[in-house]
Design an enzyme around this catalytic site. Sequence first.
Site, PDB file in Angstrom:
ATOM      1  CG  HIS A 179      -4.677   0.462   4.104  1.00  0.00           C
ATOM      2  ND1 HIS A 179      -3.893  -0.107   3.116  1.00  0.00           N
ATOM      3  CD2 HIS A 179      -5.730   1.047   3.464  1.00  0.00           C
ATOM      4  CE1 HIS A 179      -4.444   0.121   1.939  1.00  0.00           C
ATOM      5  NE2 HIS A 179      -5.556   0.817   2.121  1.00  0.00           N
ATOM      6  CG  ASP A 183      -6.734   2.172  -0.700  1.00  0.00           C
ATOM      7  OD1 ASP A 183      -5.568   1.925  -1.078  1.00  0.00           O
ATOM      8  OD2 ASP A 183      -7.291   1.556   0.231  1.00  0.00           O
ATOM      9  CB  CYS A 235      -0.995   0.009   1.154  1.00  0.00           C
ATOM     10  SG  CYS A 235      -0.294   0.194   2.817  1.00  0.00           S
TER      11      CYS A 235
END
Length: 284
Positions: free
Chosen positions: A114, A131, A75
């Site tokens: 995250h 995202d 991520c």
Amino acid sequence: MTSDRDRLPDLDAYLARIGWTGERRPTAGVLRSVHRAHALGIPFENLDPVLGSAPSLALADLEAKLVRGGRGGYCYEHNTLLAAALTALGFRITLLCARVVVGAGPGDIRPRTHMLMLAEVPGEATPYLADVGFGSLGALLEPIPLVAGAELHDAPRRHRLVNTPHDGPLARWELQAYTADGAWESQYAFTLEPFEAPDYEVINWHIATNPRSPFSRRVYAQRTTPDTHISLTGRTLTVTTPDGTHEERELADGDEVLRVLAADFGIHLPPGTLLPEQEGEGEA
């Protein structure tokens, strides 16, 4: 907030990597199409931590690895790259951090690890949650407006944002994905507190090097195509179709894992790379 120093050095190379050729203006349509192209164009993987190092989040290194090097990332890498590209296209970006809740047991409280972001479109009052680094079937393919109750049909997926109660002073948002079983499943929770690059440097180091982190102990790779979602967890390869049907098979050894990573995920490691034995799943 991002700044000029966060702009991607070679925007042309990035857009070529994700196969995007539209008009370079900061519009909602451009945001959606770039987001989807990135999600479909660059795989998710954690091979650097498995091989014993924390991946660099410097833009030049991300460009070398994800754009030019035939690799993917997790991520912090994906969303740092996307944030820089969107900034170069004229969007205003605010970086955020979420607490992953999918798969957590009752009463479990996971750390906020995250990375995600808000993208503001000039002339629009409502920002979008963006995202491209959540490596799972519940990941967004397109950004979703930051509106409580908003639903997004980012075909073949479906998402919504809800506000959920908690004890903090900031509103708590939760991204939910609609499952093949016909239920809304929570993916992660976040507030709108801005995070900065040094915050992710610390979190990245923890996730990549902590011996209890699942990302340092076994291979995770994900690739989404218009027709399928392919995932590799350890040596278990799973192919899932949009209707939820999936097939699994166990790979024989590390050599087969490397072959599958190259053939099915487009992830190419240097000749002679040896993967360590896969360990059990831990808690980050």
